[in-house]
Design an enzyme around this catalytic site. Sequence first.
Site, PDB file in Angstrom:
ATOM      1  N   HIS A  94      39.507  37.199  47.251  1.00 21.64           N
ATOM      2  CA  HIS A  94      38.886  36.930  46.207  1.00 21.64           C
ATOM      3  C   HIS A  94      37.378  36.749  46.379  1.00 21.64           C
ATOM      4  CE1 HIS A  94      38.061  35.252  42.265  1.00 21.64           C
ATOM      5  NE2 HIS A  94      37.534  34.130  42.827  1.00 21.64           N
ATOM      6  N   SER A  95      36.532  37.389  45.643  1.00 22.40           N
ATOM      7  CA  SER A  95      35.073  37.112  45.789  1.00 22.40           C
ATOM      8  C   SER A  95      34.601  37.560  47.199  1.00 22.40           C
ATOM      9  CB  SER A  95      34.634  35.691  45.594  1.00 22.40           C
ATOM     10  OG  SER A  95      33.258  35.459  45.168  1.00 22.40           O
ATOM     11  N   MET A  96      33.998  36.822  48.168  1.00 21.65           N
ATOM     12  CA  MET A  96      33.590  37.175  49.370  1.00 21.65           C
ATOM     13  C   MET A  96      34.767  37.718  50.245  1.00 21.65           C
ATOM     14  SD  MET A  96      32.186  34.711  52.650  1.00 21.65           S
ATOM     15  CE  MET A  96      33.911  34.191  53.215  1.00 21.65           C
ATOM     16  N   ALA A  98      37.126  39.503  48.941  1.00 18.35           N
ATOM     17  CA  ALA A  98      36.984  41.026  48.624  1.00 18.35           C
ATOM     18  C   ALA A  98      36.462  41.827  49.614  1.00 18.35           C
ATOM     19  CB  ALA A  98      36.861  41.322  47.326  1.00 18.35           C
ATOM     20  N   SER A 121      39.361  40.981  43.829  1.00 15.48           N
ATOM     21  CA  SER A 121      39.154  40.004  42.781  1.00 15.48           C
ATOM     22  C   SER A 121      37.939  39.322  42.942  1.00 15.48           C
ATOM     23  CB  SER A 121      40.445  38.766  42.957  1.00 15.48           C
ATOM     24  OG  SER A 121      40.115  37.748  42.081  1.00 15.48           O
TER      25      SER A 121
END
Length: 254
Positions: A94-96, A98, A121
């Site tokens: 998720h975010s970083m 990813a 994500s």
Amino acid sequence: MTGTLAASLWFRNYQPAPEAPVRLVCLPHAGGSASFYFPVAKALSPHVEVLAVQYPGRQDRRYEQPAADIETLADAVAEQLEPLDDRPYALFGHSMGAIVGFEAARRLEVAGRGPTELFVSGRRAPAHDRHGDRQPRTDEQVIAEIRSLNGTGDGLLDDPEVLEMILPALRADYGAVRRYRFRPGAALTCPVTAFTGDSDAKAPVDEVRGWEQHTVSSFELNVLPGGHFFLVDRADDVVSVIGEHLARTSAMTP
């Protein structure tokens, strides 16, 4: 293999599932920790064994120096995953996380140990990277950003002791994201499945759709209601999609 996993500082196995035919390796967001994925581990067990990555500089690794850049994190994750060859695995970030997952997948594919799928994500595609132009730089800006994203529990950022504990990791992670530069190269050979919130300004739908450029396999985009941390409120929807995909992987495993 089992000893390697048990001895690793990098993985937390909250719901051991030794009979599961596939693993899901989960990578946290900036400032996040392995425990963020405890509900995912609980939801997918016993059909999927979830390994949550614990970056240095937080929780039980808080006395270690946080990684200075995304490449260092990706190198370490790939190195830790290479020996775990007893069953297939997928990556979720998720975010970083990813971007860390994407860069780790690139390294692992070169080594011949790539994931069966990459789930990303809340993050625009690497090809749409903005070179950190809007990333917060000071502690005050980082705290304001986290507040705006609803990325922590109510009141945590108002507790000076908690703030002192989490700021070093937040500072390092935001710096790593700000310095990240996508290096063009071979596309992934595994499928990529992306998730984003329909009101996430940090991961607009069009820029998340760009992940399709980073694989020669199939691509799927899931847009759910919510902002950057839509994942918290829509965890059941996300886990359902992941579970269905990994069930197909399990069915193809000899």
